[in-house]
Design an enzyme around this catalytic site. Structure first.
Site, PDB file in Angstrom:
ATOM      1  N   LYS A 192       0.670  -1.156   0.057  1.00  0.00           N
ATOM      2  CA  LYS A 192      -0.001   0.063  -0.071  1.00  0.00           C
ATOM      3  C   LYS A 192       0.879   1.163   0.021  1.00  0.00           C
ATOM      4  O   LYS A 192       0.675   2.157  -0.714  1.00  0.00           O
ATOM      5  CB  LYS A 192      -1.043   0.158   1.303  1.00  0.00           C
ATOM      6  CG  LYS A 192      -1.657   1.408   1.561  1.00  0.00           C
ATOM      7  CD  LYS A 192      -2.345   1.344   2.774  1.00  0.00           C
ATOM      8  CE  LYS A 192      -3.021   2.663   3.048  1.00  0.00           C
ATOM      9  NZ  LYS A 192      -2.069   3.605   3.742  1.00  0.00           N
ATOM     10  N   ASN A 193       1.776   1.313   1.052  1.00  0.00           N
ATOM     11  CA  ASN A 193       2.596   2.567   0.957  1.00  0.00           C
ATOM     12  C   ASN A 193       3.621   2.857  -0.142  1.00  0.00           C
ATOM     13  O   ASN A 193       3.887   4.025  -0.337  1.00  0.00           O
ATOM     14  CB  ASN A 193       3.579   2.595   2.256  1.00  0.00           C
ATOM     15  CG  ASN A 193       2.582   2.518   3.660  1.00  0.00           C
ATOM     16  OD1 ASN A 193       1.412   2.972   3.481  1.00  0.00           O
ATOM     17  ND2 ASN A 193       3.260   1.918   4.814  1.00  0.00           N
ATOM     18  N   ARG A 197      -4.912  10.845   2.309  1.00  0.00           N
ATOM     19  CA  ARG A 197      -3.758  11.124   2.844  1.00  0.00           C
ATOM     20  C   ARG A 197      -2.656  10.775   1.668  1.00  0.00           C
ATOM     21  O   ARG A 197      -1.857  12.028   1.528  1.00  0.00           O
ATOM     22  CB  ARG A 197      -3.229  10.284   4.075  1.00  0.00           C
ATOM     23  CG  ARG A 197      -1.756  10.449   4.564  1.00  0.00           C
ATOM     24  CD  ARG A 197      -1.850  11.765   5.347  1.00  0.00           C
ATOM     25  NE  ARG A 197      -0.580  12.136   5.792  1.00  0.00           N
ATOM     26  CZ  ARG A 197      -0.338  13.159   6.686  1.00  0.00           C
ATOM     27  NH1 ARG A 197      -1.429  13.905   6.936  1.00  0.00           N
ATOM     28  NH2 ARG A 197       0.820  13.375   6.939  1.00  0.00           N
ATOM     29  N   ASP A 221      -5.427   8.569   8.588  1.00  0.00           N
ATOM     30  CA  ASP A 221      -5.611   7.811  10.025  1.00  0.00           C
ATOM     31  C   ASP A 221      -5.701   9.117  10.826  1.00  0.00           C
ATOM     32  O   ASP A 221      -4.834   9.746  10.891  1.00  0.00           O
ATOM     33  CB  ASP A 221      -4.814   6.931  10.335  1.00  0.00           C
ATOM     34  CG  ASP A 221      -5.045   5.514   9.413  1.00  0.00           C
ATOM     35  OD1 ASP A 221      -6.281   5.178   9.331  1.00  0.00           O
ATOM     36  OD2 ASP A 221      -4.024   4.763   9.198  1.00  0.00           O
ATOM     37  N   ASP A 268       4.230   1.130  11.669  1.00  0.00           N
ATOM     38  CA  ASP A 268       2.940   0.279  11.316  1.00  0.00           C
ATOM     39  C   ASP A 268       2.708  -0.913  11.764  1.00  0.00           C
ATOM     40  O   ASP A 268       1.578  -1.516  11.913  1.00  0.00           O
ATOM     41  CB  ASP A 268       2.936   0.335   9.783  1.00  0.00           C
ATOM     42  CG  ASP A 268       2.387   1.758   8.980  1.00  0.00           C
ATOM     43  OD1 ASP A 268       2.065   2.621   9.800  1.00  0.00           O
ATOM     44  OD2 ASP A 268       2.539   1.888   7.839  1.00  0.00           O
ATOM     45  N   MET A 272       6.588   7.661  17.031  1.00  0.00           N
ATOM     46  CA  MET A 272       6.165   8.660  16.186  1.00  0.00           C
ATOM     47  C   MET A 272       4.845   9.467  16.067  1.00  0.00           C
ATOM     48  O   MET A 272       4.702  10.496  15.818  1.00  0.00           O
ATOM     49  CB  MET A 272       6.276   8.071  14.447  1.00  0.00           C
ATOM     50  CG  MET A 272       7.957   7.779  14.456  1.00  0.00           C
ATOM     51  SD  MET A 272       7.753   7.144  12.579  1.00  0.00           S
ATOM     52  CE  MET A 272       9.696   6.608  12.639  1.00  0.00           C
TER      53      MET A 272
END
Length: 434
Positions: free
Chosen positions: A22-23, A97, A121, A319, A341
């Site tokens: 996904k990223n 995002r 998110d 994540d 983070m």
């Protein structure tokens, strides 16, 4: 709003293939804006966030052709700049995002871009300063309208420069790299992110004609070129999904094989799960997780409690901390989870406590987990998924628990995990979409 009804307590067995990352997809898809030639991308995950970005590109005028279930061809030879002033574009940008990564390509190729504050998110503050400071150093002129609409322009071409990033932001680095490849002169980016997904983006840009040195390090040197051409690109498997499947196998006492995991790109992920006591066996590029009745958290050499924390690559990705935390609830031993983070990412632990887990939330960034060592099983409850990663962590908890659980707002899970209910049901899970 959809929900999952989960009947837990059933071990799973079988093989599963991880989806495309996904990223990585969110970066790679935006890079098609850098050329007017066709770009073919394969292993694209069929998930909500990626599909929304493809829809946004199509509405901007990018030609999109679907060649196979996971393969698309894109051609950005007729981008409609006027669409960026439409109400529909503003709504699309706010909902996603990943929309922030159109800024670099659009500024480099067309000299302008605008964007509402993007969504995503709700996991704490996620400032965009690194993106805009980098683009400004290349020559972009930023205008802020209200508190949530950005316009950035350039007079003439962007100009290469030296910059030291204040944080190694993955998406910030991606935006800067995509802008710098078409700038005049040489751009040097120090403290650049070097995650595998960023490396994939750089390798794709090089195949398109970009000149980038230092790929895989935190010091990138980019010599701008006049234009880029088309290419073909295949995305990596999703390391977060791979980690999720490892955690799922441990929590449910399951025997699972993760196929084609690209193990060399996983960094510390396998070793971190081994520290949690989980057995892993590499079989070529597959990961075999045997069924385990118990797993024990390691300690430091002096016997002190293990701390698992996130860090920039090659450290552990943030994540996966939600998954690590859930796995710890049924381990033997104690671990401190330190989420550095994001200050709201641990707030889902109240649901785990309601299920019977022993967790002390020390502050917004730290939680101490005392493992139950399978002596006491979690029990099913009704709960709501607050974000993508917490949602999957709660799903794993529900699959390991005794009885029935209901997870609401599973659209959050759908944003990042492709047909997760169907794929896990094929292994023996009992998940019903309501």
């Amino acid at each position: 709003m959809a929900s999952f009804e989960v009947i837990g307590g059933h071990p799973l067995k079988g093989e599963i293939i991880p989806q495309g990352a996904k990223n990585e997809a969110l970066q790679i898809l935006c890079a098609v804006l850098l050329t007017n030639e066709p770009v073919t991308i394969s292993n694209i995950p069929d998930i909500r966030d990626v599909n929304k970005l493809i829809e946004l590109l199509r509405d901007m005028g990018v030609k999109v052709g679907k060649l196979a279930t996971d393969t698309y061809v894109f051609q950005a030879d007729s981008v409609n700049l006027e669409y960026l002033d439409s109400e529909q574009f503003v709504a699309q940008g706010r909902a996603l995002r990943g929309s922030v990564m159109i800024l670099g390509p659009m500024l480099a190729r067309f000299g302008q871009c605008q964007l509402p504050k993007p969504g995503g998110d709700k996991i704490g503050r996620r400032p965009l300063d690194t993106h805009f400071l980098g683009l400004q150093k290349l020559g972009g002129k930023l205008t802020l309208e209200g508190n949530d609409f950005y316009r950035i322009r350039t007079e003439g071409k962007l100009q290469g420069t030296y910059m030291l990033l204040d944080e190694a932001s993955v998406t910030g680095t991606a935006n800067i790299v995509m802008a710098a490849v078409l700038a005049d002169g040489i751009t040097t980016v120090y403290n650049a992110a070097c995650e595998p997904y960023l490396q994939q983006l750089c390798k794709m840009l090089v195949r398109m004609g970009a000149k980038i040195n230092g790929i895989g390090s935190n010091l990138l040197t980019i010599e701008g070129v006049e234009s880029l051409g088309g290419t073909e690109h295949r995305m990596l498997p999703d390391m977060i999904e791979i980690g999720s499947f490892i955690g799922l196998a441990a929590m449910t006492g399951s025997e699972i094989t993760i196929k084609d995991a690209q193990i060399q790109e996983l960094g510390l992920i396998p070793d971190t799960f081994r520290k949690m006591g989980i057995q892993l066996e590499f079989r070529g590029d597959d990961i075999f997780i045997p069924a385990q009745d118990h797993y024990q958290i390691a300690t430091y050499l002096d016997g002190s409690i293990l701390t698992v924390s996130d860090h920039t690559w090659p450290g552990l990705t943030p994540d996966l901390l939600s998954i690590i935390l859930v796995v710890a609830t049924q381990a033997k031993g104690t671990v401190l989870i330190h989420q550095k983070m994001f200050e709201s990412r641990l707030f889902f632990v109240d649901k785990l406590i309601d299920m019977g887990a022993q967790i002390i939330l020390c502050d917004p960034h730290r939680a101490t987990v005392i493992g139950l060592d399978q002596r006491t099983r979690l029990h099913g409850i009704s709960m709501t998924s607050p974000d993508i990663r917490a949602g999957v962590a709660l799903l794993i908890a529900a699959l390991s628990a005794d009885g029935r659980s209901v997870i609401d707002n599973v659209e959050q899970i759908d944003r990042g995990y492709q047909f997760i209910d169907k794929r896990l049901n094929a292994l023996g899970a009992q998940i019903k979409r309501l």
